[in-house]
Design a protein around this motif. Structure first.
Motif, PDB file in Angstrom:
ATOM      1  N   ASN A 699       3.999   6.149  -6.577  1.00  9.71           N
ATOM      2  CA  ASN A 699       2.752   5.359  -5.490  1.00  9.71           C
ATOM      3  C   ASN A 699       2.663   4.196  -6.640  1.00  9.71           C
ATOM      4  O   ASN A 699       2.071   2.747  -6.044  1.00  9.71           O
ATOM      5  CB  ASN A 699       1.700   6.312  -6.226  1.00  9.71           C
ATOM      6  N   GLN A 700       3.014   4.155  -7.765  1.00 13.52           N
ATOM      7  CA  GLN A 700       3.121   2.662  -8.608  1.00 13.52           C
ATOM      8  C   GLN A 700       3.903   1.440  -8.540  1.00 13.52           C
ATOM      9  O   GLN A 700       2.662   0.136  -8.182  1.00 13.52           O
ATOM     10  CB  GLN A 700       2.805   2.654 -10.341  1.00 13.52           C
ATOM     11  N   VAL A 701       5.185   1.669  -7.485  1.00 15.53           N
ATOM     12  CA  VAL A 701       5.709   0.548  -7.048  1.00 15.53           C
ATOM     13  C   VAL A 701       4.929   0.456  -5.795  1.00 15.53           C
ATOM     14  O   VAL A 701       4.928  -1.202  -5.248  1.00 15.53           O
ATOM     15  CB  VAL A 701       7.195   1.515  -6.615  1.00 15.53           C
ATOM     16  N   SER A 702       4.104   1.308  -4.262  1.00 16.42           N
ATOM     17  CA  SER A 702       3.980   0.604  -4.237  1.00 16.42           C
ATOM     18  C   SER A 702       2.453   0.023  -4.254  1.00 16.42           C
ATOM     19  O   SER A 702       2.271  -0.884  -3.736  1.00 16.42           O
ATOM     20  CB  SER A 702       3.433   1.972  -3.710  1.00 16.42           C
ATOM     21  N   ASN A 703       1.586   0.366  -5.381  1.00 17.38           N
ATOM     22  CA  ASN A 703       0.137  -0.541  -5.696  1.00 17.38           C
ATOM     23  C   ASN A 703       0.731  -1.792  -6.251  1.00 17.38           C
ATOM     24  O   ASN A 703       0.496  -2.352  -6.355  1.00 17.38           O
ATOM     25  CB  ASN A 703      -0.017   0.350  -7.051  1.00 17.38           C
ATOM     26  N   ILE A 704       2.083  -2.100  -7.407  1.00 18.55           N
ATOM     27  CA  ILE A 704       2.472  -3.229  -7.463  1.00 18.55           C
ATOM     28  C   ILE A 704       2.515  -4.503  -6.042  1.00 18.55           C
ATOM     29  O   ILE A 704       1.559  -5.722  -6.346  1.00 18.55           O
ATOM     30  CB  ILE A 704       3.616  -3.024  -8.526  1.00 18.55           C
ATOM     31  N   LEU A 706       1.589  -3.795  -2.796  1.00 22.17           N
ATOM     32  CA  LEU A 706       0.228  -3.868  -2.273  1.00 22.17           C
ATOM     33  C   LEU A 706      -0.914  -4.895  -3.162  1.00 22.17           C
ATOM     34  O   LEU A 706      -1.726  -5.333  -2.820  1.00 22.17           O
ATOM     35  CB  LEU A 706      -0.184  -2.511  -1.758  1.00 22.17           C
ATOM     36  N   SER A 707      -1.134  -5.020  -4.002  1.00 21.68           N
ATOM     37  CA  SER A 707      -2.473  -4.894  -5.417  1.00 21.68           C
ATOM     38  C   SER A 707      -2.121  -6.390  -5.262  1.00 21.68           C
ATOM     39  O   SER A 707      -2.878  -7.381  -4.958  1.00 21.68           O
ATOM     40  CB  SER A 707      -2.412  -4.433  -6.476  1.00 21.68           C
ATOM     41  N   ALA A 745     -10.106  -6.286  -6.485  1.00 24.43           N
ATOM     42  CA  ALA A 745      -7.921  -6.138  -6.452  1.00 24.43           C
ATOM     43  C   ALA A 745      -7.830  -7.313  -7.625  1.00 24.43           C
ATOM     44  O   ALA A 745      -6.669  -6.090  -7.938  1.00 24.43           O
ATOM     45  CB  ALA A 745      -8.520  -7.097  -4.813  1.00 24.43           C
ATOM     46  N   GLN A 746      -8.729  -7.406  -8.382  1.00 22.63           N
ATOM     47  CA  GLN A 746      -8.472  -8.257  -9.694  1.00 22.63           C
ATOM     48  C   GLN A 746      -7.405  -7.123 -10.999  1.00 22.63           C
ATOM     49  O   GLN A 746      -6.787  -7.058 -11.133  1.00 22.63           O
ATOM     50  CB  GLN A 746      -9.581  -9.028  -9.735  1.00 22.63           C
ATOM     51  N   LEU A 747      -8.458  -6.227 -11.229  1.00 25.53           N
ATOM     52  CA  LEU A 747      -8.388  -4.926 -12.169  1.00 25.53           C
ATOM     53  C   LEU A 747      -7.083  -3.936 -11.298  1.00 25.53           C
ATOM     54  O   LEU A 747      -6.152  -3.975 -12.744  1.00 25.53           O
ATOM     55  CB  LEU A 747      -9.585  -4.411 -11.743  1.00 25.53           C
ATOM     56  N   SER A 748      -7.863  -4.298  -9.751  1.00 27.05           N
ATOM     57  CA  SER A 748      -5.778  -2.642  -9.340  1.00 27.05           C
ATOM     58  C   SER A 748      -4.990  -4.185  -9.992  1.00 27.05           C
ATOM     59  O   SER A 748      -3.515  -3.155 -10.276  1.00 27.05           O
ATOM     60  CB  SER A 748      -6.125  -2.612  -8.349  1.00 27.05           C
ATOM     61  N   ARG A 749      -4.417  -5.290  -9.912  1.00 27.56           N
ATOM     62  CA  ARG A 749      -3.727  -6.163  -9.809  1.00 27.56           C
ATOM     63  C   ARG A 749      -3.319  -6.636 -11.020  1.00 27.56           C
ATOM     64  O   ARG A 749      -1.711  -6.414 -11.545  1.00 27.56           O
ATOM     65  CB  ARG A 749      -3.990  -7.684  -8.483  1.00 27.56           C
ATOM     66  N   VAL A 750      -3.896  -6.418 -12.017  1.00 25.65           N
ATOM     67  CA  VAL A 750      -3.478  -6.314 -13.559  1.00 25.65           C
ATOM     68  C   VAL A 750      -3.203  -5.249 -13.893  1.00 25.65           C
ATOM     69  O   VAL A 750      -2.197  -5.474 -14.666  1.00 25.65           O
ATOM     70  CB  VAL A 750      -4.635  -7.199 -14.108  1.00 25.65           C
ATOM     71  N   ASN A 751      -3.900  -4.040 -13.198  1.00 29.45           N
ATOM     72  CA  ASN A 751      -3.387  -2.528 -14.214  1.00 29.45           C
ATOM     73  C   ASN A 751      -2.384  -1.920 -14.001  1.00 29.45           C
ATOM     74  O   ASN A 751      -1.529  -1.266 -13.698  1.00 29.45           O
ATOM     75  CB  ASN A 751      -4.379  -1.931 -13.920  1.00 29.45           C
ATOM     76  N   ALA A 752      -1.800  -2.341 -12.412  1.00 35.20           N
ATOM     77  CA  ALA A 752      -0.910  -2.680 -11.425  1.00 35.20           C
ATOM     78  C   ALA A 752       0.854  -2.117 -12.896  1.00 35.20           C
ATOM     79  O   ALA A 752       0.830  -1.158 -12.355  1.00 35.20           O
ATOM     80  CB  ALA A 752      -0.168  -3.040 -10.263  1.00 35.20           C
ATOM     81  N   THR A 753       0.870  -3.213 -12.761  1.00 33.96           N
ATOM     82  CA  THR A 753       2.128  -3.621 -13.301  1.00 33.96           C
ATOM     83  C   THR A 753       2.158  -2.264 -14.963  1.00 33.96           C
ATOM     84  O   THR A 753       3.743  -2.195 -15.779  1.00 33.96           O
ATOM     85  CB  THR A 753       2.373  -4.852 -14.630  1.00 33.96           C
TER      86      THR A 753
END
Length: 794
Positions: A699-704, A706-707, A745-753
């Motif tokens: 899930n997290q790999v995909s999130n990185i 897609l975010s 989107a910013q929150l998801s992108r920054v937190n993804a890693t």
């Protein structure tokens, strides 16, 4: 012939009209294509490397605004600098009067003094950026200059308003006011600041300067610094000043722009858009003059919207707390870090300090030490026991008299006794059991270490997440402030109603609260990290950002892991392999194994082992030191022995022990069954945890990936919607939706890693193996085992 002539006239008349019309049209076209050329000269008080691009920006703005109305030239030789010389300023002005300059732009306090004193103006003169309105001699009640060939631009900025804001921030009592030394005698500084500082119930001292050393060397006796001058200081000079102010814990405030605050000065009350607004007014003034409006009739006042901007790093360093009441009307600049942190933590530093200082782990370490002592205690059963004793005896004289010297009235004696176990099944079992329990306790400690590593890492990444969230919330508040400005402009232009303005003000209040909560949550993150590291909870710390492709994660083969997880044909074998590795590494299983071994030894002791004999050696040496009184001498023919010894072997076999052995054996069997059940449950939990950990990682790999797309798309959508809203093409709801989408989107992108790394470390905890803490050789061996595992399955 007459008829023919008359007919020809009738034919030629319209042709003449057409020819005349074409001639006039051609003349108009030719005339319209011929543009007037204007040469503009510029007068400056000073010029620095930072000022040159600003002058070029002003020239570009003027040419863009004038456009096709005229050709504008800015010859380099017509940019004249007086270097704060009155005589040079007059010469520069006269030089532009005597050459072919068409329009004169004059900037600076000294040029203001020279030009404003003139009675008439031979050429068009535009005076701008002259002085602060607090000490200007201009009549502010006038909306135009009313003077032929002359206009000026008056700024709404005020020293007094700056100082009021500065006072609110710091409550200063002794203020240092920095001004250029050549301007000291040109303007009424003391008269102005005497009145203003008296109103603020503070005192001041002027700090005239020619270079930064003059300022830095004259900071005694003040508790704050106000840069009333310094427009021509370079960014490097501003950085030097900021460092000097910070070193002396002096809050600083500048009358200049946001660039100074970005260089480290604490605050300004000037908007970031002030300079652009100023340049636009100059360009519009030039355009109006070229299009025929006399300078005497052009507006002179520029109304800036003040905006407090604070460098929060500097504010931290000089101990100026930011009041929450000011947040809604304040912009912030600075790096996203705790400027007053006493320690900067990276991930490996956090792990290392946690392993050394975590109180829970240190307590568990004491359990290991206690288990070692238990082993020593069990082994001590085979160590000899030697006892020394002394005795003083008094015996009834009548009895002593007839004892033939064996029991004298008074005697002293001593003995040394030795006991040595030679063989004991109970002692052997005790040693074996305690050794296994000590190994089990060591495995418990290993598990606690793995937990501390993950908990410390988790606290580290959670703090990074909270820190990133704070930065994004600050940016979102700034965005709302910008949208509010657009709404206000639309309302003033009649493109939208006041409800939009009110809605954005409400949104700004909500975003301000969101930012305050984010700041407090970040502080809570620092507190939690301090707790894990056994730091004082109020210790100022900061955390370093991480990136998958750099630092300690440079060798973290993210792409290889991504490929393994992305390929369904490899994912299941990979999970099976990880489960086997987890079984092999899990300290929880090792601890259970040693506990089972200890229980089995107890079963053996209370089974066949109970019939094994216990063999021990005893020895004693006795010594009589003295005899006296009645019966202290032996009869004739008898001798008294003053010392003697004895040695013996003891062999014992238990036959019946109140059925205690059977009870103990049954108890041990039940304990073993319980441990075996716990082992199965732990293996099941490990398998579940590993499988869930892998799925979370997917899930997290995909999130990185897609975010990244989501953030880029949301940003572009926001920019388009913002532009459309400013043009009245979309409503406020669409703009708010675009802004909220971008925020999420910013929150998801920054937190993804960070979430990926947390999930990775959590999976590694289940494996009992942290790749970051092992050598390249060990990690390569891990990969090799996986490939061998794949081959065996094929």
């Amino acid at each position: 012939m007459k008829t023919v002539f008359q007919e020809s006239v009738k034919i030629d008349q319209p042709m003449k009209k057409t020819t005349l019309l074409l001639f006039l049209l051609f003349s108009v076209l030719v005339f319209s294509q011929k543009k007037t050329t204007y040469t503009i000269g510029t007068l400056l008080d000073n010029q620095t490397a930072e000022l040159t691009p600003l002058v070029q920006k002003l020239q570009t703005e003027i040419q863009a605004v004038v456009g096709e109305d005229a050709t504008i030239n800015f010859p380099k030789e017509r940019i004249l600098v007086n270097d704060y010389s009155v005589e040079k300023a007059r010469q520069n002005y006269n030089q532009l009067l005597n050459d072919d300059t068409d329009i004169i732009l004059a900037f600076g306090s000294l040029n203001n003094q020279i030009i404003n004193a003139l009675a008439t103006y031979e050429k068009p003169v535009i005076l701008f950026g002259a002085v602060n309105k607090d000490m200007s001699t201009l009549d502010f009640s006038k909306t135009t200059s009313g003077i032929h060939n002359f206009t000026y631009l008056v700024e709404s900025r005020s020293y007094l308003e700056d100082l009021k804001k500065f006072k609110t921030l710091t409550g200063f009592k002794e203020l240092g006011i920095v001004i250029e030394k050549p301007l000291l005698d040109l303007l009424p500084w003391e008269a102005t600041f005497d009145k203003e500082l008296q109103e603020l119930e503070a005192t001041y001292k002027l700090i005239p300067f020619e270079n930064t050393a003059d300022i830095i060397g004259n900071l005694e006796g003040i508790d704050a610094v106000y840069l009333a001058g310094g427009f021509f200081l370079s960014q490097e000079e501003n950085r030097q000043l900021a460092e000097a102010f910070i070193a002396r814990k002096l809050p600083s405030f500048t009358s200049n722009g946001v660039d100074d605050v970005e260089a480290g000065i604490m605050a300004t009350n000037q908007s970031d858009e002030t300079l652009g607004q100023f340049f636009r007014r100059i360009a519009l003034t030039v355009e109006s003059y070229i299009n025929g409006t006399p300078l005497a009739e052009l507006p002179v006042y520029i109304d800036y919207a003040p905006r407090l901007t604070i460098n929060y790093n500097t504010a931290d360093l000089v101990n100026v707390p930011i009041k929450y009441s000011l947040i809604s009307e304040t912009d912030f600049v600075g790096e996203n870090k705790n400027a007053i942190s006493e320690k900067q933590y990276g991930l490996l530093t956090v792990i290392d300090d946690a392993l050394k200082e975590n109180l829970g782990l240190r307590s568990t370490g004491k359990d290991v030490e206690l288990a070692v002592q238990d082993v020593k205690s069990a082994k001590s059963n085979y160590l000899p026991s030697i006892t020394a004793s002394g005795t003083g005896t008094y015996v009834d004289p009548n009895l002593a008299e007839i004892s033939n010297g064996q029991n004298p009235e008074f005697s002293t004696s001593g003995n040394i006794t030795l006991n040595q176990t030679l063989f004991s099944e109970s002692a052997n079992a005790g040693i074996a059991i305690q050794k296994n329990l000590q190994k089990a306790q060591q495995e418990n400690f290993n598990a606690a270490e793995l937990d501390v590593i993950f908990n410390a890492s988790n606290a580290f990444f959670n703090t990074l997440i909270l820190k990133a969230n704070t930065r994004i919330q600050v940016q979102n508040l700034q965005l709302t402030k910008r949208n509010l400005q657009i709404a206000e402009q639309n309302f003033e232009a009649g493109q939208s109603g006041k409800s939009d303005v009110l809605r954005f003000r409400s949104q700004m209040a909500q975003n301000t609260q969101g930012m305050v909560e984010a700041i407090n949550q970040m502080q809570q993150g620092f507190i939690a990290l301090n707790q894990v590291l056994n730091n004082p909870v109020d210790l100022e710390i900061d955390v370093e950002d991480v990136d998958l492709g750099s630092g300690v994660f440079e060798k973290y083969n993210y792409d290889e892991l991504t490929n393994l997880l992305d390929d369904p044909t490899l994912r299941d074998p990979f999970i099976d392999f990880l489960i086997e590795e987890a079984y092999a590494n899990a300290p929880e299983l090792q601890s259970l194994k040693y506990n089972i071994a200890a229980t089995e030894r107890n079963i053996k002791l209370n089974g066949p082992g109970r019939f094994l004999p216990t063999l021990s050696l005893q020895g004693q040496y006795n010594e009589t030191f003295s005899r006296s009184g009645a019966g202290s001498t032996a009869p004739q023919g008898f001798a008294l022995v003053d010392n003697n010894y004895n040695v013996g072997l003891s062999l014992s076999i238990p036959i019946v022990n109140r059925n205690q052995n059977n009870i103990n054996k049954k108890t041990a069997l039940i304990q073993k069954e319980q441990l075996e059940i716990n082992t199965l449950d732990t293996e099941l939990a490990i398998a579940v945890n590993v499988r869930n950990g892998v799925l979370n990682l997917v899930n997290q790999v995909s999130n990185i990936e897609l975010s990244k797309i989501s953030e880029e798309t949301a940003k572009e959508s926001l920019e388009l919607t913002q532009t459309s809203y400013s043009n009245g093409a979309v409503n406020i709801v669409q703009l708010l939706d675009a802004q909220n989408n971008y925020l999420n989107a910013q929150l998801s992108r920054v937190n993804a890693t960070y979430n990926f790394l947390i999930s990775s470390l959590q999976l590694e905890r289940f494996l009992g193996y942290y790749f970051l803490l092992n050598s390249d050789e060990d990690n390569d061996a891990f990969r090799q085992r996986f490939f061998e595992f794949l081959n065996t399955r094929n």
